[in-house]
Motif scaffolding. Structure first.
Motif, PDB file in Angstrom:
ATOM      1  N   PRO A  28       0.833  -1.212   0.000  1.00 46.76           N
ATOM      2  CA  PRO A  28       0.000   0.000   0.000  1.00 46.76           C
ATOM      3  C   PRO A  28       0.869   1.265   0.000  1.00 46.76           C
ATOM      4  O   PRO A  28       1.885   1.320   0.682  1.00 46.76           O
ATOM      5  CB  PRO A  28      -0.795  -0.103   1.296  1.00 46.76           C
ATOM      6  N   PRO A  42      -6.379   1.614  -8.888  1.00 42.97           N
ATOM      7  CA  PRO A  42      -7.280   0.925  -7.966  1.00 42.97           C
ATOM      8  C   PRO A  42      -8.194   1.926  -7.261  1.00 42.97           C
ATOM      9  O   PRO A  42      -7.744   2.988  -6.824  1.00 42.97           O
ATOM     10  CB  PRO A  42      -6.335   0.242  -6.976  1.00 42.97           C
ATOM     11  N   ALA A  43      -9.469   1.595  -7.168  1.00 44.80           N
ATOM     12  CA  ALA A  43     -10.443   2.496  -6.540  1.00 44.80           C
ATOM     13  C   ALA A  43     -10.105   2.765  -5.083  1.00 44.80           C
ATOM     14  O   ALA A  43     -10.352   3.853  -4.570  1.00 44.80           O
ATOM     15  CB  ALA A  43     -11.845   1.914  -6.659  1.00 44.80           C
ATOM     16  N   ASP A  44      -9.534   1.780  -4.407  1.00 46.90           N
ATOM     17  CA  ASP A  44      -9.232   1.944  -2.985  1.00 46.90           C
ATOM     18  C   ASP A  44      -7.797   2.405  -2.744  1.00 46.90           C
ATOM     19  O   ASP A  44      -7.324   2.431  -1.620  1.00 46.90           O
ATOM     20  CB  ASP A  44      -9.488   0.646  -2.230  1.00 46.90           C
ATOM     21  N   GLY A  45      -7.102   2.793  -3.794  1.00 51.13           N
ATOM     22  CA  GLY A  45      -5.717   3.237  -3.662  1.00 51.13           C
ATOM     23  C   GLY A  45      -5.637   4.654  -3.153  1.00 51.13           C
ATOM     24  O   GLY A  45      -6.652   5.270  -2.795  1.00 51.13           O
ATOM     25  N   ASP A  47      -5.421   8.693  -3.020  1.00 53.94           N
ATOM     26  CA  ASP A  47      -6.109   9.685  -3.843  1.00 53.94           C
ATOM     27  C   ASP A  47      -5.242  10.096  -5.017  1.00 53.94           C
ATOM     28  O   ASP A  47      -5.662  10.017  -6.164  1.00 53.94           O
ATOM     29  CB  ASP A  47      -6.469  10.918  -3.011  1.00 53.94           C
ATOM     30  N   GLN A  76      -8.773  14.319  -3.207  1.00 56.82           N
ATOM     31  CA  GLN A  76     -10.222  14.389  -3.040  1.00 56.82           C
ATOM     32  C   GLN A  76     -10.658  15.846  -2.838  1.00 56.82           C
ATOM     33  O   GLN A  76     -10.044  16.590  -2.074  1.00 56.82           O
ATOM     34  CB  GLN A  76     -10.637  13.528  -1.847  1.00 56.82           C
ATOM     35  N   ASP A 116     -14.167  11.213 -10.046  1.00 52.32           N
ATOM     36  CA  ASP A 116     -14.623   9.837  -9.866  1.00 52.32           C
ATOM     37  C   ASP A 116     -15.669   9.808  -8.748  1.00 52.32           C
ATOM     38  O   ASP A 116     -16.094  10.859  -8.247  1.00 52.32           O
ATOM     39  CB  ASP A 116     -13.452   8.883  -9.595  1.00 52.32           C
ATOM     40  N   ASN A 118     -15.411   9.208  -5.749  1.00 53.31           N
ATOM     41  CA  ASN A 118     -14.895   9.693  -4.471  1.00 53.31           C
ATOM     42  C   ASN A 118     -14.452  11.155  -4.546  1.00 53.31           C
ATOM     43  O   ASN A 118     -13.630  11.598  -3.747  1.00 53.31           O
ATOM     44  CB  ASN A 118     -13.710   8.830  -4.011  1.00 53.31           C
ATOM     45  N   ARG A 120     -12.562  12.740  -6.678  1.00 52.08           N
ATOM     46  CA  ARG A 120     -11.166  12.952  -7.056  1.00 52.08           C
ATOM     47  C   ARG A 120     -11.129  13.224  -8.552  1.00 52.08           C
ATOM     48  O   ARG A 120     -11.538  12.389  -9.353  1.00 52.08           O
ATOM     49  CB  ARG A 120     -10.327  11.715  -6.709  1.00 52.08           C
TER      50      ARG A 120
END
Length: 139
Positions: A28, A42-45, A47, A76, A116, A118, A120
């Motif tokens: 990570p 990755p969406a959860d990566g 910002d 974000q 996106d 989120n 961003r």
């Protein structure tokens, strides 16, 4: 140079920018750094991130050049963040020469993508990469 090697080379090049990191493993990324990714973001990566993809479906046998797309994602709720990252990516990429088999690079386009899910902001940048391939010039 194959597409995999070129993608990794571009990731490594971008990863040398201050505060930007390329890790080939799935470690990570710290939230305060720009994560460089092979392919999709990755969406959860983090910002701030850049995905690197090599493409060109027109002529898969053409060995002397490739197109590379950078998908850039900013902080974000910061409308300017992706554009700022794009400016730094341009500094790293434009006219890159004699690096790991690259003869020259040039940005051919960029475009805002909007935010996106989120909040961003994202944008793309497209570069043409001229390769220094001995097999192209050998006769």
């Amino acid at each position: 140079m194959n597409d995999d090697d070129l993608t990794i080379l571009i990731c490594e090049t971008l990863g040398h920018m201050p505060g930007w990191n390329w890790w080939e493993t799935a470690t990570p990324y710290p939230v305060d750094e720009v994560g460089i990714h092979y392919g999709d973001l990755p969406a959860d990566g983090p910002d701030q991130a850049i995905g690197v993809s090599v493409y060109d479906a027109q002529d898969p046998l053409h060995l002397s050049w490739r197109n590379v797309q950078l998908r850039i994602r900013g902080k974000q709720r910061d409308k300017r963040s992706a554009d700022k990252l794009g400016s730094f990516a341009f500094i790293a990429m434009q006219r890159l020469s004699r690096v790991g088999g690259i003869s020259d690079t040039s940005r051919i386009s960029f475009a805002p993508l909007g935010a996106d899910g989120n909040a961003r902001e994202e944008r793309t940048e497209n570069y043409i990469i001229i390769l220094d391939n001995p097999e192209v010039t050998a006769s």
